[in-house]
Every structure is written in C-alpha cells, then in structure tokens.
Write a protein that holds these residues in place. Structure first.
Motif, PDB file in Angstrom:
ATOM      1  N   ALA A   1      44.606  49.085  33.682  1.00 43.76           N
ATOM      2  CA  ALA A   1      43.657  48.468  33.060  1.00 43.76           C
ATOM      3  C   ALA A   1      42.210  49.125  33.284  1.00 43.76           C
ATOM      4  O   ALA A   1      41.247  48.461  32.603  1.00 43.76           O
ATOM      5  CB  ALA A   1      43.479  47.263  33.877  1.00 43.76           C
ATOM      6  N   GLY A   2      41.988  50.389  33.807  1.00 44.93           N
ATOM      7  CA  GLY A   2      40.771  51.039  33.802  1.00 44.93           C
ATOM      8  C   GLY A   2      39.601  50.414  34.677  1.00 44.93           C
ATOM      9  O   GLY A   2      38.521  50.327  34.362  1.00 44.93           O
ATOM     10  N   ILE A   3      40.195  49.650  35.511  1.00 42.49           N
ATOM     11  CA  ILE A   3      39.376  48.962  36.520  1.00 42.49           C
ATOM     12  C   ILE A   3      38.926  50.150  37.896  1.00 42.49           C
ATOM     13  O   ILE A   3      39.597  51.008  38.189  1.00 42.49           O
ATOM     14  CB  ILE A   3      40.300  48.045  37.305  1.00 42.49           C
ATOM     15  N   PRO A   4      37.764  50.207  37.773  1.00 41.15           N
ATOM     16  CA  PRO A   4      36.569  49.154  37.605  1.00 41.15           C
ATOM     17  C   PRO A   4      35.804  49.257  36.334  1.00 41.15           C
ATOM     18  O   PRO A   4      35.185  48.553  36.019  1.00 41.15           O
ATOM     19  CB  PRO A   4      35.764  49.121  38.801  1.00 41.15           C
ATOM     20  N   ASP A   5      36.127  50.580  35.654  1.00 41.88           N
ATOM     21  CA  ASP A   5      35.100  51.103  34.581  1.00 41.88           C
ATOM     22  C   ASP A   5      35.114  50.086  33.359  1.00 41.88           C
ATOM     23  O   ASP A   5      34.055  49.814  32.960  1.00 41.88           O
ATOM     24  CB  ASP A   5      35.453  52.476  34.107  1.00 41.88           C
ATOM     25  N   ALA A   6      36.190  49.504  33.254  1.00 43.52           N
ATOM     26  CA  ALA A   6      36.412  48.757  32.054  1.00 43.52           C
ATOM     27  C   ALA A   6      35.449  47.464  32.337  1.00 43.52           C
ATOM     28  O   ALA A   6      35.417  46.761  31.209  1.00 43.52           O
ATOM     29  CB  ALA A   6      37.822  48.257  31.900  1.00 43.52           C
ATOM     30  N   VAL A   7      35.145  46.974  33.420  1.00 46.70           N
ATOM     31  CA  VAL A   7      34.505  45.687  33.536  1.00 46.70           C
ATOM     32  C   VAL A   7      33.195  46.032  34.202  1.00 46.70           C
ATOM     33  O   VAL A   7      32.605  44.972  35.035  1.00 46.70           O
ATOM     34  CB  VAL A   7      35.416  44.727  34.289  1.00 46.70           C
ATOM     35  N   ARG A   8      32.578  47.063  34.221  1.00 49.29           N
ATOM     36  CA  ARG A   8      31.507  47.476  34.963  1.00 49.29           C
ATOM     37  C   ARG A   8      30.227  46.782  34.949  1.00 49.29           C
ATOM     38  O   ARG A   8      29.335  46.672  35.873  1.00 49.29           O
ATOM     39  CB  ARG A   8      31.091  49.039  34.400  1.00 49.29           C
ATOM     40  N   GLN A   9      30.069  45.964  33.715  1.00 42.94           N
ATOM     41  CA  GLN A   9      28.872  45.202  33.463  1.00 42.94           C
ATOM     42  C   GLN A   9      29.002  43.599  33.712  1.00 42.94           C
ATOM     43  O   GLN A   9      28.182  42.830  33.929  1.00 42.94           O
ATOM     44  CB  GLN A   9      28.470  45.342  32.181  1.00 42.94           C
ATOM     45  N   ALA A  10      30.266  43.182  34.133  1.00 46.46           N
ATOM     46  CA  ALA A  10      30.551  41.986  34.397  1.00 46.46           C
ATOM     47  C   ALA A  10      30.138  41.338  35.745  1.00 46.46           C
ATOM     48  O   ALA A  10      30.079  42.022  36.629  1.00 46.46           O
ATOM     49  CB  ALA A  10      32.143  41.847  34.455  1.00 46.46           C
ATOM     50  N   VAL A  11      29.303  40.269  35.297  1.00 50.80           N
ATOM     51  CA  VAL A  11      28.663  39.293  36.550  1.00 50.80           C
ATOM     52  C   VAL A  11      29.916  38.568  37.296  1.00 50.80           C
ATOM     53  O   VAL A  11      29.983  38.593  38.499  1.00 50.80           O
ATOM     54  CB  VAL A  11      27.671  38.663  36.229  1.00 50.80           C
ATOM     55  N   ILE A  12      30.483  38.100  36.487  1.00 53.83           N
ATOM     56  CA  ILE A  12      31.869  37.351  36.871  1.00 53.83           C
ATOM     57  C   ILE A  12      32.978  38.310  36.869  1.00 53.83           C
ATOM     58  O   ILE A  12      33.926  38.359  36.283  1.00 53.83           O
ATOM     59  CB  ILE A  12      32.093  36.100  35.791  1.00 53.83           C
ATOM     60  N   ASP A  13      33.025  39.335  37.985  1.00 54.29           N
ATOM     61  CA  ASP A  13      33.701  40.320  37.874  1.00 54.29           C
ATOM     62  C   ASP A  13      35.252  39.965  38.596  1.00 54.29           C
ATOM     63  O   ASP A  13      36.183  40.592  37.676  1.00 54.29           O
ATOM     64  CB  ASP A  13      33.497  41.220  39.142  1.00 54.29           C
ATOM     65  N   ASP A  14      35.202  39.042  39.100  1.00 52.30           N
ATOM     66  CA  ASP A  14      36.855  38.637  39.540  1.00 52.30           C
ATOM     67  C   ASP A  14      37.459  38.005  38.216  1.00 52.30           C
ATOM     68  O   ASP A  14      38.428  38.503  37.928  1.00 52.30           O
ATOM     69  CB  ASP A  14      36.793  37.632  40.595  1.00 52.30           C
ATOM     70  N   VAL A  15      37.085  37.355  37.488  1.00 55.25           N
ATOM     71  CA  VAL A  15      37.624  36.916  36.195  1.00 55.25           C
ATOM     72  C   VAL A  15      37.961  38.144  35.360  1.00 55.25           C
ATOM     73  O   VAL A  15      39.041  37.942  34.809  1.00 55.25           O
ATOM     74  CB  VAL A  15      36.939  35.772  35.494  1.00 55.25           C
ATOM     75  N   SER A  16      36.646  38.970  35.282  1.00 55.93           N
ATOM     76  CA  SER A  16      37.090  40.113  34.335  1.00 55.93           C
ATOM     77  C   SER A  16      38.062  40.921  34.644  1.00 55.93           C
ATOM     78  O   SER A  16      39.130  41.490  34.054  1.00 55.93           O
ATOM     79  CB  SER A  16      35.690  41.001  34.439  1.00 55.93           C
ATOM     80  N   VAL A  17      38.072  41.234  36.153  1.00 57.26           N
ATOM     81  CA  VAL A  17      39.427  42.074  36.651  1.00 57.26           C
ATOM     82  C   VAL A  17      40.869  41.561  36.349  1.00 57.26           C
ATOM     83  O   VAL A  17      41.709  42.314  35.860  1.00 57.26           O
ATOM     84  CB  VAL A  17      39.310  42.256  38.049  1.00 57.26           C
ATOM     85  N   ALA A  18      40.819  40.190  36.438  1.00 63.83           N
ATOM     86  CA  ALA A  18      42.000  39.441  36.148  1.00 63.83           C
ATOM     87  C   ALA A  18      42.583  39.608  34.937  1.00 63.83           C
ATOM     88  O   ALA A  18      43.860  40.052  34.265  1.00 63.83           O
ATOM     89  CB  ALA A  18      41.835  38.181  36.859  1.00 63.83           C
ATOM     90  N   ARG A  19      41.614  39.452  33.974  1.00 64.34           N
ATOM     91  CA  ARG A  19      41.933  39.406  32.543  1.00 64.34           C
ATOM     92  C   ARG A  19      42.339  40.845  31.896  1.00 64.34           C
ATOM     93  O   ARG A  19      43.127  40.873  31.249  1.00 64.34           O
ATOM     94  CB  ARG A  19      40.645  38.906  31.613  1.00 64.34           C
ATOM     95  N   ALA A  20      41.497  42.045  32.650  1.00 64.04           N
ATOM     96  CA  ALA A  20      41.850  43.237  32.518  1.00 64.04           C
ATOM     97  C   ALA A  20      43.255  43.655  32.759  1.00 64.04           C
ATOM     98  O   ALA A  20      44.084  44.446  32.088  1.00 64.04           O
ATOM     99  CB  ALA A  20      40.862  44.278  33.135  1.00 64.04           C
TER     100      ALA A  20
END
Length: 392
Positions: free
Chosen positions: A224-243
């Motif tokens: 999923a490219g974590i964490p680079d794929a969600v690096r700007q997300a403030v709501i990081d938990d939801v972003s990680v799950a979606r990735a």
C-alpha cells in the motif's frame, strides 16, 4: 401540519433509518475476532511516534515493555523533536522495567509535505523493516496495553479472517465532567460515520481504523506504500486503512477492552483542540460539505429536543410527539456507548447538547483553516493538510 411538526417528523424518520439502516452503529459488540491457535508466533516490531510525551509515557510505555508475547518483538520509539526529555525518559523506563528491547531514535524535523506523526512513523517503520518483522504494531505514546494485547492482536489477525490490518479503538480517558460529556460521544459519532460492522463485513461498505492501536502486516504496508502514500494526511488512521484496503488488503476495526488512552483532557479547551484540529479535514476542506454537515447535525441532533419543547409550548401535538419520539430513539442508541464507558446512563438525553458542541468545534476548525492555521498539534501547524483519500 405545521412547519415545526414537519421538521420533527423528518428528524424522527432519519433516526429510525439510523437505528436500523446504518450498520447498527450504536451496538458495541464488535470486539476482536476469535483468535487462532498458533504454533509459530511471527516477529513483530512495535513503532511508537512520540512528541513531548513525558507526562504520559510512564503510564503507557511500561505496558508495552511488559507484553507477554511468545514470539520475538521489539519496540522502536521515535522521539519526534521533543523538548521535554521524552527520549531520555523512555530509555530510563526501559532500564527500570526491562521486558521487550527498546530502541529510541530521532528523525529530525519533517520534510515538506509530511505531517509530524507520519514522518516519525516513516523512520520507525524503516528501522523496523531491517529486522524483517511480519507485523508492525503502530501505537500512540499515550496508549496503555493489557499484558496480552499484542498476543491477542496477532492471533486475531492470523485467524480465519486473514486480516492485513487489525485495529482497536482504545478506551479514551473519562474522568472529568467534560470528558464524561464529550468523550463517549466522540466514539459514538465515529462509529456512526464509520459503522464497524460495515468495515468488518466480507463485502465492506466503509473503511477506517483507530490510529492508537493498529496491527499491520508488513507486506500489506509495503504493497500500500505506507506511510509515503498518506504522508500529508491529518486523519492518518482512516487514510492508512483506505490505502491497505485499496491495495487489496482486509481490514478489521472494533472496540477495545484493555487498550486505554491515558492522555487527560480535563478542560473543555483541551477537548475542543482535539476535535477541531482535524474536523474540517474530515470534511475535505469543502465549504459546501461543511454547510451540509451543519444542517444535518441541526436536523438530526438539535431538532428533536427543540421541536419537542416548542411543540409543548405552542400546543402542537404533532411536533411534540414526533420530536419526543426522535429524542427517545437518539437517547436509546447512545446508551450502549455510555455503558461501554461505564458512565451514568442519565447522560444520554444530553447528547443534543454535546452534538451542539461538536458542531461549534467543526465550525471553529473551518475558521482556523481559512485563517491559515490549519491543524495544530504540539507546536506544529499544518496550514492546508490533506484529508483522508477517497475510498477506492
């Protein structure tokens, strides 16, 4: 019927739909799935981002050090530019308590385009991957775990569901009067927005995680490219799950029994900052979505008590009946969450007042965004942070 009665009736219809059609969000029975009987326990790396956490670390870090895990596990605490001696305190706690091995690292200030927490996670995950663990436990510095927490998480992930991400919503601290009023509602509103049953279904209709406790398969994180794929997300938990789900992974989220946040929010101002720093990001910084949210909160949460009282005052039986019934349904759906938090059930009818506070926090979040202050946390401000990416 009068306009007041129509508003009350529409609110009642919405609440009946929420009661039966929104994934039974109000139930609190989504707990860790049955664990597997494992012959081999995989290696796990625990990654803890920490910025100025000296106040809570003595309550949380010893619980990680004391994990009763049959396999190999170690902890990587990432000291994210702390000014209160967080890193030194973590080392001293490890020397005093023993247990799992602990490494403390400091990555420096985040590069442009990264939020602080995800920058810290990036470095912690990179160090952890050098040990080639099968799983990563991403947990916040204010989260205290029961001694078998890691064992339960891994067993659940390796069970029949074959989950790539298993997350538990930690039980937040509830001690002060404001915490009793606001904290259980925070989890209630989250579950209403992301019904756990929908997330955990074979054919999911929602995706989310709780950032305080996320067990993630390393292979899934890489895919999923974590964490680079969600690096700007403030709501990081939801972003990680979606990735993770967007790359083909399975996600599970439920309530925790022995995973607790020890961070205090004794004053209204403390809780206000916690909610407002990310509320507008949740709305994708869209003013039309904000207006719709305000109207929706007013119709769903404020209209029932207002129309009930106004109906009684004006002699409108229809408004009083429909408004009272909607308020009653709302109150009933809140009781399980209050029970989960071991709070007096008499607080349930006050949910409209709590919703009004959340509405004001959301408006304040938008105001701060347009003033260029964005999401602020522990001395860092993100002027225009990205919201969680859309579900794929």
């Amino acid at each position: 019927m009068s306009a007041l009665a129509w508003i009350a009736l529409v609110s009642l219809v919405v609440w009946l739909w929420l009661l039966l059609g929104q994934g039974f969000f109000w139930r609190t029975d989504q707990r860790l799935p049955p664990r597997a009987a494992l012959e081999h326990w995989p290696d796990v790396a625990v990654v803890v981002p920490a910025r100025d956490e000296a106040e809570v670390l003595p309550l949380s870090l010893p619980s990680l050090l004391a994990q009763d895990y049959p396999g190999r596990a170690e902890i990587f605490l990432v000291d994210d530019g702390s000014s209160d001696g967080t890193g030194e305190l973590a080392r001293s706690l490890a020397e005093r308590h023993g247990g799992l091995p602990l490494s403390v690292v400091s990555p420096g200030e985040p590069e442009a385009g990264w939020t602080g927490k995800l920058w810290a996670l990036r470095h912690g995950i990179a160090l952890a991957r050098a040990r080639e663990p099968e799983y990563l436990l991403l947990t916040d510095a204010d989260i205290a775990h029961g001694p078998d927490s890691l064992r339960e998480l891994v067993a659940a992930a390796r069970g029949g569901g074959g989950f790539d991400l298993v997350s538990q919503m930690a039980r937040l601290r509830v001690a002060s009067g404001w915490e009793r009023l606001i904290v259980p509602a925070f989890v209630y509103f989250f579950a209403q927005l992301y019904p756990f049953r929908w997330i955990n279904a074979r054919r999911p209709r929602a995706t989310a995680a709780a950032g305080g406790c996320v067990l993630l398969r390393t292979e899934a994180a890489e895919r999923a490219g974590i964490p680079d794929a969600v690096r700007q997300a403030v709501i990081d938990d939801v972003s990680v799950a979606r990735a993770v789900r967007g790359s083909g992974g399975r996600v599970w989220l439920g309530l925790a029994d022995r995973v607790d946040s020890v961070r205090p929010y004794p004053r209204l101002a403390d809780l206000w900052r916690m909610v407002s720093r990310s509320a507008y990001a949740q709305l994708r910084h869209n003013p039309l979505v904000l207006l719709g949210t305000i109207a929706g909160l007013a119709l769903v949460y404020l209209a029932p008590p207002v129309t009930f009282v106004a109906g009684l005052a004006t002699g409108s039986a229809g408004a009083a009946w429909a408004g009272g019934a909607a308020w009653l349904v709302m109150t009933g759906t809140y009781l399980p969450m209050l029970s989960h938090y071991r709070q007096p059930l008499v607080l349930a009818p006050a949910l409209p007042f709590t919703a009004l506070l959340y509405l004001l926090m959301t408006v304040d979040s938008a105001v701060q965004h347009y003033r260029g202050r964005g999401a602020a946390w522990k001395g860092r401000t993100y002027a225009r942070p990205e919201a969680a990416p859309e579900q794929r």
